[in-house]
Motif scaffolding. Structure first.
Motif, short mmCIF file in Angstrom:
data_model
loop_
_atom_site.label_atom_id
_atom_site.label_comp_id
_atom_site.label_asym_id
_atom_site.label_seq_id
_atom_site.Cartn_x
_atom_site.Cartn_y
_atom_site.Cartn_z
N VAL A 1 0.86 -1.18 0.00
CA VAL A 1 0.00 0.00 0.00
C VAL A 1 0.90 1.23 0.00
N ALA A 2 0.70 2.11 -0.97
CA ALA A 2 1.47 3.35 -1.04
C ALA A 2 0.53 4.50 -0.71
N ARG A 3 0.92 5.29 0.29
CA ARG A 3 0.10 6.42 0.72
C ARG A 3 0.96 7.67 0.73
N ILE A 4 0.51 8.69 0.02
CA ILE A 4 1.23 9.96 -0.04
C ILE A 4 0.73 10.83 1.11
N LYS A 5 1.68 11.30 1.96
CA LYS A 5 1.29 12.11 3.12
C LYS A 5 1.62 13.58 2.95
N SER A 6 2.53 13.89 2.04
CA SER A 6 2.86 15.28 1.77
C SER A 6 3.17 15.44 0.29
N LYS A 7 3.09 16.66 -0.19
CA LYS A 7 3.31 16.90 -1.61
C LYS A 7 4.78 16.66 -1.94
N PRO A 8 5.06 15.66 -2.76
CA PRO A 8 6.45 15.33 -3.07
C PRO A 8 6.95 16.04 -4.32
N GLU A 9 8.26 16.24 -4.37
CA GLU A 9 8.91 16.64 -5.60
C GLU A 9 9.24 15.34 -6.32
#
Length: 81
Positions: free
Chosen positions: A38-46
Motif C-alpha cells: 500500500v502506497a500512501r502519499i502524506k505530503s506533496k512530493p517533488e
C-alpha cells in the motif's frame, strides 16, 4: 495507492504520482512476490524526493520478503529434522 486531493490538487499531478508508483512496483515486482503493498502519499512530493522515497520503501519491502523467506526455510528445515 492513496493520493489524496487535499495534498495533490490536480488530477494530472495525482495521476503522475500514481504512474511513478506503478512503475517502481513493476520494476521490483519479482522481488515483492507474495506481498500486498500500500502506497500512501502524506505530503506533496517533488519528483526526485518521490522517486527516492519509493526506492527506500521498496527496499524495505524486499528486506521483509527476504527475512520471511529465511524464516520459512528455517522452519521447514527444523520440521524435517
Amino acid at each position: 495507492m492513496i493520493v489524496p486531493k487535499k495534498i495533490i490538487a490536480t488530477a494530472v499531478a495525482r495521476n503522475r504520482v500514481k504512474r511513478l508508483i506503478r512503475e517502481a512496483f513493476r520494476l521490483n515486482q519479482a522481488e515483492l512476490a507474495g506481498l500486498d503493498v500500500v502506497a500512501r502519499i502524506k505530503s506533496k512530493p517533488e519528483d526526485v524526493r518521490l522517486k527516492q522515497a519509493l526506492q527506500t520503501g521498496l527496499t524495505q519491502c524486499k528486506a521483509t520478503v527476504t527475512a520471511r523467506l529465511k524464516s520459512s526455510v528455517q522452519a521447514v528445515n527444523s520440521a524435517k529434522t
